[in-house]
Design an enzyme around this catalytic site. Structure first.
Site, PDB file in Angstrom:
ATOM      1  CG  HIS A 180      10.295  -0.452  10.965  1.00  0.00           C
ATOM      2  ND1 HIS A 180       9.286  -0.346  11.907  1.00  0.00           N
ATOM      3  CD2 HIS A 180      10.190   0.662  10.188  1.00  0.00           C
ATOM      4  CE1 HIS A 180       8.600   0.765  11.695  1.00  0.00           C
ATOM      5  NE2 HIS A 180       9.126   1.401  10.661  1.00  0.00           N
TER       6      HIS A 180
ATOM      7  CG  ASP B 285      10.920   4.556   8.360  1.00  0.00           C
ATOM      8  OD1 ASP B 285      10.413   3.475   8.728  1.00  0.00           O
ATOM      9  OD2 ASP B 285      10.522   5.669   8.775  1.00  0.00           O
TER      10      ASP B 285
ATOM     11  CG  HIS C 129      10.992   3.839  13.947  1.00  0.00           C
ATOM     12  ND1 HIS C 129      11.999   3.877  13.014  1.00  0.00           N
ATOM     13  CD2 HIS C 129       9.846   3.879  13.242  1.00  0.00           C
ATOM     14  CE1 HIS C 129      11.490   3.944  11.798  1.00  0.00           C
ATOM     15  NE2 HIS C 129      10.170   3.934  11.901  1.00  0.00           N
TER      16      HIS C 129
ATOM     17  NE  ARG D   4       0.907   6.474  18.241  1.00  0.00           N
ATOM     18  CZ  ARG D   4       1.700   6.329  17.189  1.00  0.00           C
ATOM     19  NH1 ARG D   4       1.586   5.269  16.403  1.00  0.00           N
ATOM     20  NH2 ARG D   4       2.618   7.243  16.916  1.00  0.00           N
TER      21      ARG D   4
END
Ligand SMILES: C=C1C[C@]23C[C@@]1(O)CC[C@H]2[C@@]12CCC[C@@](C)(C(=O)O1)[C@H]2[C@@H]3C(=O)O
Ligand SMILES: O=C(O)CCC(=O)C(=O)O
Ligand SMILES: [Fe+2]
Length: 324
Positions: free
Chosen positions: A231, A233, A288, A298
């Site tokens: 996607h 941002d 990203h 994570r």
């Protein structure tokens, strides 16, 4: 948040039925979380080309050359990392501690603070999930403004400690975001006079900035799962803190997916869609995604910085005739 985006999300509500997933109890990847091979395409695949790979620029904000380097990174990458940014390391540890504590609560407790299907704030899957056929191997918690209401539901007794950390983090992020945005705009020759909504002091009062905490639990089958699907941002810029576990990848034209290696105490800065538009395409928005792994959970926190919600963003007239 721009109203068009709110409308898109309202038209694609995210329902909670699948959100009771207790990731830690799953030994195998369920079908609903299994992505197609092509979603994982990762070139260059050959190990030989690894050493030749470029990496996302790392910029020391104390370097006198930082303004030039920021402008160059925005034009050529749309993403860079910053160090020596002035945010205390202790605050990074605190936000990571608060987020990890939140995500390790039992699923029923997290659901007390669930995001409503067409809402923005609260616990849930990534807001873009409703646009994809498969589920992502992650959980999120979005804070818009004060976290008080949601945190009271999560920790009826000791919510204030968590609230204080988030409020302090938001305060620091707001200052850093304003500073970075001016570095990015200065590099294009844009000043306060060109952006009325920056306000007379140029402090971007009224900016909207959801804070998104992301948790990527260990995954039994990382090659077929997706932590966060590809996607861009929708922001002007995003300030991302990632812990020491890698997983974030950016897409580079002609090169494929490149991992953004965690830099201790650093932030990843992404150009978002609105800055892409404002800069008349001079700064590319960066595609990203996040991949998962088998052994280490994570965690990340994204500060998604945008203009006041009543502002319409269009290319700055000063940049209209500039060469791309
Ligand atoms: C303002 C926003 C940007 C965001 C959607 C949101 O309403 C709040 C969450 C943001 C986030 C964080 C994770 C990735 C992302 C694509 C998503 O699903 O929710 C972004 C959204 C975005 O940048 O458009
Ligand atoms: O977890 C990450 O590294 C990326 C998160 C992200 O892309 C987002 O929150 O928008
Ligand atoms: Fe993102």
């Amino acid at each position: 948040m721009p109203s068009d985006l709110s409308d898109a999300f309202r038209a694609h509500p995210v329902y909670l039925h699948h959100q009771h997933t207790d990731f830690n109890s799953l030994q195998e990847l369920p079908e609903s979380y299994t992505w197609k091979q092509q979603d994982h395409e990762q070139y260059p695949s050959s190990k030989d080309s690894f050493s030749l790979q470029e990496t996302v620029p790392v910029i020391d904000l104390m370097d006198p050359n930082a303004p030039k380097l920021v402008g160059h990174a925005c034009k050529t990458w749309g993403v860079f990392q910053v160090i020596n940014h002035g945010i205390p390391t202790s605050l990074l540890h605190e936000i990571e501690w608060a987020g990890k504590t939140l995500f390790s609560l039992p699923p029923q407790q997290k659901h007390r603070a669930a995001r409503s299907p067409d809402g923005v704030s609260g616990y849930g899957v990534a807001r873009i999930s409703s646009f994809f056929p498969k589920l992502m191997w992650s959980e999120g918690f979005t804070v818009v403004g004060s976290p008080l209401d949601h945190f009271r539901k999560l920790w009826p007794q000791d919510y204030s400690e968590y609230c204080d950390i988030v409020v302090e983090y938001e305060k620091e992020m707001k200052m850093l975001a304003g500073r970075l945005l001016w570095l990015m705009l200065d590099a294009l020759g844009i000043s306060k006079d060109d952006i009325k909504w920056a306000g007379p002091k140029g402090d971007f009062k009224g900016a909207t900035a959801p804070l998104q905490m992301n948790s990527y639990p260990i995954c039994p089958d990382p090659d077929r799962a997706m932590g966060l699907a590809a996607h861009t941002d929708s922001t002007l810029l995003t300030i991302l803190y990632q812990n020491s576990i890698s997983g974030l990848q950016v897409h580079r034209e002609g090169k494929g997916w490149l991992t953004v290696p965690p830099v201790q105490g650093g932030f990843v800065i992404n150009v978002g869609d609105l800055l892409h538009i404002l800069s008349n395409g001079l700064y590319p928005t960066v595609l990203h995604r996040v991949i998962t792994n088998r052994t280490k959970p994570r965690f990340s926190v994204a500060y998604l910085y945008g203009p006041p919600s009543n502002v319409t963003i269009s290319p700055l007239s000063k940049l209209e005739y500039m060469d791309q």
